[in-house]
Design a protein around this motif. Structure first.
Motif, PDB file in Angstrom:
ATOM      1  N   TYR A 212       0.854  -1.189   0.000  1.00  0.00           N
ATOM      2  CA  TYR A 212       0.000   0.000   0.000  1.00  0.00           C
ATOM      3  C   TYR A 212       0.887   1.235   0.000  1.00  0.00           C
ATOM      4  N   THR A 213       0.674   2.093  -0.976  1.00  0.00           N
ATOM      5  CA  THR A 213       1.419   3.346  -1.069  1.00  0.00           C
ATOM      6  C   THR A 213       0.476   4.503  -0.788  1.00  0.00           C
ATOM      7  N   VAL A 214       0.748   5.263   0.242  1.00  0.00           N
ATOM      8  CA  VAL A 214      -0.013   6.478   0.523  1.00  0.00           C
ATOM      9  C   VAL A 214       0.999   7.597   0.641  1.00  0.00           C
ATOM     10  N   CYS A 215       0.819   8.660  -0.130  1.00  0.00           N
ATOM     11  CA  CYS A 215       1.858   9.688  -0.190  1.00  0.00           C
ATOM     12  C   CYS A 215       1.252  11.083  -0.325  1.00  0.00           C
ATOM     13  N   ASN A 216       1.645  11.943   0.608  1.00  0.00           N
ATOM     14  CA  ASN A 216       1.311  13.352   0.463  1.00  0.00           C
ATOM     15  C   ASN A 216       2.038  13.901  -0.764  1.00  0.00           C
ATOM     16  N   SER A 217       1.330  14.669  -1.557  1.00  0.00           N
ATOM     17  CA  SER A 217       1.925  15.218  -2.772  1.00  0.00           C
ATOM     18  C   SER A 217       2.379  16.650  -2.542  1.00  0.00           C
ATOM     19  N   SER A 218       3.064  17.195  -3.521  1.00  0.00           N
ATOM     20  CA  SER A 218       3.326  18.626  -3.519  1.00  0.00           C
ATOM     21  C   SER A 218       2.004  19.362  -3.701  1.00  0.00           C
ATOM     22  N   LEU A 219       2.025  20.662  -3.479  1.00  0.00           N
ATOM     23  CA  LEU A 219       0.785  21.436  -3.554  1.00  0.00           C
ATOM     24  C   LEU A 219       0.453  21.719  -5.020  1.00  0.00           C
ATOM     25  N   SER A 220       0.166  20.651  -5.730  1.00  0.00           N
ATOM     26  CA  SER A 220      -0.086  20.710  -7.168  1.00  0.00           C
ATOM     27  C   SER A 220      -1.262  19.815  -7.487  1.00  0.00           C
ATOM     28  N   GLU A 221      -2.135  20.281  -8.362  1.00  0.00           N
ATOM     29  CA  GLU A 221      -3.230  19.431  -8.844  1.00  0.00           C
ATOM     30  C   GLU A 221      -2.962  18.963 -10.276  1.00  0.00           C
ATOM     31  N   TYR A 222      -2.667  19.909 -11.156  1.00  0.00           N
ATOM     32  CA  TYR A 222      -2.418  19.602 -12.568  1.00  0.00           C
ATOM     33  C   TYR A 222      -1.326  18.535 -12.692  1.00  0.00           C
ATOM     34  N   GLY A 223      -0.177  18.808 -12.104  1.00  0.00           N
ATOM     35  CA  GLY A 223       0.947  17.893 -12.224  1.00  0.00           C
ATOM     36  C   GLY A 223       0.699  16.556 -11.557  1.00  0.00           C
ATOM     37  N   VAL A 224       0.157  16.576 -10.348  1.00  0.00           N
ATOM     38  CA  VAL A 224       0.004  15.330  -9.588  1.00  0.00           C
ATOM     39  C   VAL A 224      -1.110  14.467 -10.170  1.00  0.00           C
ATOM     40  N   LEU A 225      -2.233  15.066 -10.577  1.00  0.00           N
ATOM     41  CA  LEU A 225      -3.292  14.258 -11.182  1.00  0.00           C
ATOM     42  C   LEU A 225      -2.797  13.642 -12.486  1.00  0.00           C
ATOM     43  N   GLY A 226      -2.049  14.418 -13.282  1.00  0.00           N
ATOM     44  CA  GLY A 226      -1.473  13.854 -14.499  1.00  0.00           C
ATOM     45  C   GLY A 226      -0.540  12.702 -14.188  1.00  0.00           C
ATOM     46  N   PHE A 227       0.248  12.853 -13.145  1.00  0.00           N
ATOM     47  CA  PHE A 227       1.180  11.794 -12.721  1.00  0.00           C
ATOM     48  C   PHE A 227       0.418  10.522 -12.357  1.00  0.00           C
ATOM     49  N   GLU A 228      -0.626  10.662 -11.550  1.00  0.00           N
ATOM     50  CA  GLU A 228      -1.378   9.476 -11.124  1.00  0.00           C
ATOM     51  C   GLU A 228      -2.116   8.843 -12.288  1.00  0.00           C
ATOM     52  N   LEU A 229      -2.566   9.649 -13.236  1.00  0.00           N
ATOM     53  CA  LEU A 229      -3.187   9.099 -14.441  1.00  0.00           C
ATOM     54  C   LEU A 229      -2.180   8.234 -15.186  1.00  0.00           C
ATOM     55  N   GLY A 230      -0.948   8.740 -15.331  1.00  0.00           N
ATOM     56  CA  GLY A 230       0.088   7.953 -15.980  1.00  0.00           C
ATOM     57  C   GLY A 230       0.410   6.694 -15.200  1.00  0.00           C
ATOM     58  N   PHE A 231       0.434   6.790 -13.883  1.00  0.00           N
ATOM     59  CA  PHE A 231       0.712   5.613 -13.040  1.00  0.00           C
ATOM     60  C   PHE A 231      -0.352   4.548 -13.281  1.00  0.00           C
ATOM     61  N   ALA A 232      -1.607   4.970 -13.425  1.00  0.00           N
ATOM     62  CA  ALA A 232      -2.701   4.016 -13.609  1.00  0.00           C
ATOM     63  C   ALA A 232      -2.658   3.346 -14.974  1.00  0.00           C
ATOM     64  N   MET A 233      -1.914   3.921 -15.923  1.00  0.00           N
ATOM     65  CA  MET A 233      -1.840   3.332 -17.266  1.00  0.00           C
ATOM     66  C   MET A 233      -1.014   2.053 -17.284  1.00  0.00           C
ATOM     67  N   ALA A 234      -0.112   1.907 -16.352  1.00  0.00           N
ATOM     68  CA  ALA A 234       0.869   0.833 -16.432  1.00  0.00           C
ATOM     69  C   ALA A 234       0.299  -0.533 -16.070  1.00  0.00           C
ATOM     70  N   ASN A 235      -0.711  -0.575 -15.206  1.00  0.00           N
ATOM     71  CA  ASN A 235      -1.144  -1.865 -14.669  1.00  0.00           C
ATOM     72  C   ASN A 235      -2.641  -1.819 -14.365  1.00  0.00           C
ATOM     73  N   PRO A 236      -3.434  -2.654 -15.018  1.00  0.00           N
ATOM     74  CA  PRO A 236      -4.885  -2.642 -14.722  1.00  0.00           C
ATOM     75  C   PRO A 236      -5.215  -3.255 -13.372  1.00  0.00           C
ATOM     76  N   SER A 237      -4.297  -4.042 -12.822  1.00  0.00           N
ATOM     77  CA  SER A 237      -4.541  -4.705 -11.536  1.00  0.00           C
ATOM     78  C   SER A 237      -3.972  -3.886 -10.388  1.00  0.00           C
ATOM     79  N   ALA A 238      -4.331  -2.634 -10.366  1.00  0.00           N
ATOM     80  CA  ALA A 238      -3.923  -1.729  -9.290  1.00  0.00           C
ATOM     81  C   ALA A 238      -4.994  -0.670  -9.130  1.00  0.00           C
ATOM     82  N   LEU A 239      -5.236  -0.276  -7.898  1.00  0.00           N
ATOM     83  CA  LEU A 239      -6.208   0.777  -7.620  1.00  0.00           C
ATOM     84  C   LEU A 239      -5.431   2.060  -7.340  1.00  0.00           C
TER      85      LEU A 239
END
Length: 1025
Positions: free
Chosen positions: A715-742
């Motif tokens: 389980y990875t839980v991580c406070n992000s920098s004070l960014s929405e555009y960058g961090v949401l884009g990052f998590e979207l990219g993270f979700a692309m790599a593996n369908p078996s991850a929430l």
């Protein structure tokens, strides 16, 4: 001997004072980067020494004693002192007055000087050496300002248009350092902070200047002296200052030429075949293709086997063809206006598409996987997406140092300087949960943005200055010098391998045509484009150079061109056989074994999302305890854990426990869960506490979720920098790599997603339609009208619902598993859960579905601790599942024919309605039904409710203003359900410009008014339809 010793000691005492000044100067150099403070100190010292005074402070006397001791030790045996002292004393002795002076050669430090016997000479020697050292540093810091970077020869290297006064662009500038032209042939000792000497420790001043100009003022400009790491600075100095280091073999030169041929002739071929088509060609920066291939080759040799790339539209087709190796016929057929699209979605224009390809790297003979991410016209929007995908691949492969997976980002000069997401992405680069261990940034610097001149497009000298914030070195290079470009690319790849940090390559080039091939640039840049029209192609320049060097012959060059032209012609002929465009052939992130070979789900059903009692109890107990010994937590957290323990004993759960049940059960099944966002570890509203902090030991934390099961997923839980555009884009990219991850991103408040609107509008909502790209990212958006003001109330559900693609006027057929089929046909899922159990179910359903869709959840604030907003374990046990609607289950449901009004609502307002109904004693007359899943609209269940209460008024109640919230989405769908035979009345706040009032009294009055209307059974009797 005594005479010589006395003379030497006199110089030594003076030297002590000089050394003190030298130490001061050295400190200033390190702190001031050779700035004006150093020069002021040097001038001050010169004035002091010229007055003839000798420092006599106790500190200097002490220094003098030390130097004397060193000198006497040296006299006994030269090996008694360090070799640097040995060298100095030999030189000093050679210049001392002596009857034997004629027997020795003058010191190299004093060659060409008369009066070398005087103490003033020693002072001058030290001063001149300090000056030369300062000069060397000046070139290292500011040499790039006069580098020959513009292939057009129009602009200076930067926008400041000045020549630094401390660079020797003419001999008269030697006076800045107290030197003159007669000093050019004097020999000077080189400092350890330069490599221009090669194997020599001393050089004549003339040669020093020549080598500095060669290193820093040619076709490469290096910015690195702002980096606060000495080792890294020394590494860069060695790469650019070592004489003769930029060498290429004849084979390397021929390979470079062949790659330039492919890059150039590809664009020429497209221009000939489709002269009136937009393609955003690479003309003017054809060197980008061999540059990328050099980066990939060098990285492959260092062990990299997967490269994720992002880029804007300029040159994308060329990169797809000559770097990724997309089949040429597949590219050419994109230009066919008669090509029919397969029924896979809307598709996208050819210069936005991505690609994934595995092949052998011919240079290293190693396997390499290349992925070019699809990107919209929002030029830099793909940056964090690429980083997220790269991070995910590193994570799942256990590549903790980025030795196997890396990212390359390409940029335009105007966008790199102007787009804020570039800055946001840079600031993720060294955060523990976001770093990709170094990205290579390549800026295609056209020296223009569409029609905008750089002088009015940015305030910084270079478009790359944003990279300085993370101490990334910046290598500017003239793109018309292919060998300089290749060398810079090698160094950049080696930098990333060595230090795992970002690096920027600034390809200073030009754009041969306008913004696109149909655009006329002469309207706004006439002088630039007159020069561009006279500019010879870089391929012609480089081929002529190699022929002149004897590396190749004209015939070989022409044969290489003919060879590639033939390949293009054959692919063009083959492309005419293509009749249907399949978007899935351009997929940038395939999921092996998740879908069928045709890209379809393996089933169209969803298993139960319920859980066994033992699992619920085990997760509940872990969530209410500290699973490690000797760990002191805050008393407030102890109270929260005790409260959870009481809930578990009573087989109940609140929102925090419901989330724990979802995450914990998925981890048990090997599903990685990653939760990211601002303050998510504790939770904005202090309800989550997924990371416990030791109250007496700094940086000592515990994540109980990772102590649930022996073989669980991480389980990875991580406070992000004070960014929405960058961090949401990052998590979207993270979700692309593996369908078996929430993968979940939580906004601090729901409306904060509006600064990430580009990611939502361009990637999340239409991503599958444009690029056949499934993505299961989850957005958690706190939402609710609670008197907190306009900014912390609404998550803007109307925006998400407006982009939902289900047809409001079409009543669907209920065939097969309608719930799953409806989800499959949607572009995303929008829910507003009113119970912790349903929240848990929808999170588990997100993973158990046979496909992936983005999930938008409007999460509660006050309901987190609302005593009525709790669920029983019975609502989560085996056989249960997510409830798309929660129908009326009270007295009204027992006598539906007597119900006068049925109120449909969603979210928190249900609890206000339930309380108000009870106070009015209308529980038998008014039914309240909750829509938990708003989109896709649950037509089947709403119809069942409407038919059940056939005699009742239908009312939609929401706490949001009428022009916001859900009303405009649900109204036409309700009317479709009842075939426009019954009206749907509105109850809620009036239309408004702001999402909520900032006045608490006004907020309560608004709530009171629409609650009164909701239970006034005569409110709509006299209103016209």
């Amino acid at each position: 001997m005594a005479c010589r010793l006395d003379g030497a000691m006199s110089q030594l005492r003076l030297l002590a004072g000089v050394l003190r000044v030298r130490c001061t100067l050295g400190s200033l150099w390190l702190r001031g980067n050779g700035s004006g403070s150093t020069r002021r100190c040097l001038d001050s010292y010169r004035r002091m020494s010229s007055s003839g005074s000798t420092p006599v402070s106790p500190a200097i006397i002490s220094s003098s004693s030390y130097v004397e001791e060193m000198y006497y030790a040296w006299l006994d045996d030269h090996k008694n002192v360090h070799k640097s002292w040995d060298t100095f004393f030999r030189d000093l002795q050679a210049s001392s007055p002596s009857a034997e002076a004629g027997e020795k050669r003058p010191s190299t430090l004093l060659q060409g000087r008369v009066g070398s016997h005087s103490p003033d000479t020693a002072q001058k020697v030290v001063e001149d050496h300090l000056a030369v050292h300062t000069l060397i540093r000046a070139y290292q810091i500011r040499g790039h300002h006069v580098a020959q970077l513009d292939p057009l020869g129009i602009l200076d290297a930067d926008l400041e248009s000045f020549i630094p006064c401390d660079l020797i662009t003419s001999f008269d500038k030697l006076g800045f350092y107290g030197l003159n032209e007669s000093d050019l042939d004097r020999t000077f000792q080189l400092p350890p902070t330069t490599f221009i000497g090669g194997g020599n420790s001393t050089l004549p001043l003339r040669e020093i200047i020549h080598r500095l100009e060669t290193s820093y003022c040619g076709h490469i400009g290096v910015e690195f002296m702002f980096i606060n790491n000495v080792q890294q600075c020394q590494w860069i100095r060695q790469k650019f200052e070592t004489p003769g280091i930029m060498k290429f073999t004849n084979d390397e030169k021929r390979t470079l030429l062949a790659r330039l041929v492919r890059s150039t002739r590809f664009e020429d071929f497209l221009a000939r075949k489709w002269s009136s088509e937009k393609r955003f060609g690479l003309e003017g920066c054809e060197v980008l293709i061999p540059a990328l291939k050099t980066i990939i080759d060098t990285s492959s040799a260092a062990g990299i086997d997967s490269v994720i790339m992002g880029m804007p539209h300029r040159g994308r087709l060329n990169v797809l063809a000559n770097v990724i190796r997309k089949e040429l016929d597949q590219i050419f057929c994109q230009f066919d206006p008669k090509l029919e699209a397969a029924d896979e979605g809307s598709g996208d224009v050819k210069y936005h598409l991505g690609m994934y390809h595995e092949r052998i790297n011919r240079w290293t003979d190693k396997n390499i996987t290349l992925s070019l991410m699809a990107n919209p016209s929002h030029l830099e929007a793909v940056d964090p997406v690429v980083q997220g995908k790269a991070k995910a691949e590193q994570f799942y492969r256990g590549d903790t140092q980025g030795k196997k997976v890396m990212s390359i980002l390409m940029h335009g000069d105007a966008a790199f300087a102007g787009q804020g997401v570039v800055y946001e992405t840079f600031h993720l680069s060294e955060l523990p949960s976001y770093t990709t261990h170094g990205t290579i940034h390549v800026v295609v610097n056209n020296q223009i943005g569409f029609t905008t001149d750089p002088r009015v497009a940015r305030s910084s000298p270079y478009p790359t200055d944003v990279a300085r914030v993370v101490n990334a070195p910046i290598f500017h290079v003239n793109a018309d010098d292919p060998e300089a470009v290749m060398y810079v690319c090698r160094v950049a790849a080696d930098w990333r391998t060595t230090f795992n940090k970002d690096v920027v390559i600034d390809l200073v080039c030009y754009r041969r045509f306008g913004h696109n091939e149909m655009d006329e640039p002469m309207f706004t840049q006439p002088l630039m484009y007159k020069q561009i029209r006279r500019q010879e192609q870089v391929l012609k320049k480089y081929s002529d150079k190699l022929i002149a060097e004897g590396v190749g012959a004209q015939q070989e060059f022409e044969e290489e061109i003919a060879k590639y032209d033939k390949i293009c012609e054959e692919a063009y002929a083959s492309s005419k056989d293509e009749k249907i465009l399949h978007i899935r052939h351009w997929l940038d992130s395939p999921w092996r074994n998740f879908f069928t070979s045709e890209g379809e789900p393996r089933s169209m059903t969803c298993v139960s999302t319920g859980l066994e009692e033992e699992v619920l109890q085990h997760i509940g107990q872990t969530a209410s305890s500290v699973p490690v010994e000797d760990f002191t937590i805050h008393p407030g957290v102890s109270r929260i854990l005790r409260g959870r323990e009481d809930l578990v004993k009573n087989r109940q759960m609140d929102w925090a426990l419901g989330e724990y049940m979802a995450f914990g059960s998925l981890l048990k099944d090997g599903i990685h869960v990653r939760l990211s966002g601002q303050d998510v570890e504790r939770g904005t509203f202090s309800h989550r506490h997924h990371v416990l902090h030791h109250q007496e030991v700094d940086k000592h934390t515990c994540v109980p979720m990772n102590h649930l099961w022996t073989n669980q997923a991480l389980y990875t839980v991580c406070n992000s920098s004070l960014s929405e555009y960058g961090v949401l884009g990052f998590e979207l990219g993270f979700a692309m790599a593996n369908p078996s991850a929430l993968i979940l991103w939580e906004a601090q408040f729901g409306d904060f997603h509006n600064t990430a609107q580009c990611i939502i509008d361009q990637f999340i909502s239409p991503g599958q339609a444009k690029w056949v790209r499934n993505n299961g990212i989850v957005l958690l958006l706190p939402h609710g009208m609670e008197g907190m003001g306009p900014e912390h109330s609404s998550a803007r559900p109307e925006r998400f619902l407006q982009m939902s693609k289900d047809d409001p006027d079409h009543f669907p057929e209920f065939t097969g598993d309608f719930e799953v089929q409806q989800l499959y046909d949607s572009n995303w899922i929008v829910v507003n859960c009113s119970t912790p159990a349903n929240y848990c179910h929808v999170l588990r359903r997100q993973i158990l579905l046979p496909f992936r869709k983005p999930l938008i959840i409007f999460t509660p604030k006050s309901l987190l601790r609302h005593p009525d907003a709790r669920s029983s374990f019975d609502d989560l046990t085996e056989g249960t599942k997510f409830r798309r609607i929660v129908p009326e289950e009270g007295p009204a449901s027992e006598r539906p024919d007597q119900v006068k009004r049925v109120i449909f609502c969603t979210g928190k307002v249900y609890y206000d309605l339930a309380k108000e109904r009870k106070q009015h004693n209308l529980e038998g007359d008014v039914a309240v039904t909750r829509l938990e899943q708003i989109s896709p609209f649950p037509f089947d269940l709403v119809r069942a409710e409407a038919e059940k209460y056939a005699n009742a008024e239908l009312v939609w109640c929401q706490e949001e203003h009428k022009n916001m919230g859900y009303y405009d989405y649900v109204r036409p769908r309700f009317l479709t359900v009842v075939a426009n035979k019954r009206p749907l009345w509105y109850v809620g706040r009036d239309p408004a410009a702001a999402p909520a009032t900032g006045n608490k009294s006004t907020h309560l009055n608004e709530l009171r008014r629409f609650m009164d209307t909701a239970f006034d059974l005569s409110a709509f009797l006299e209103q016209n339809l």
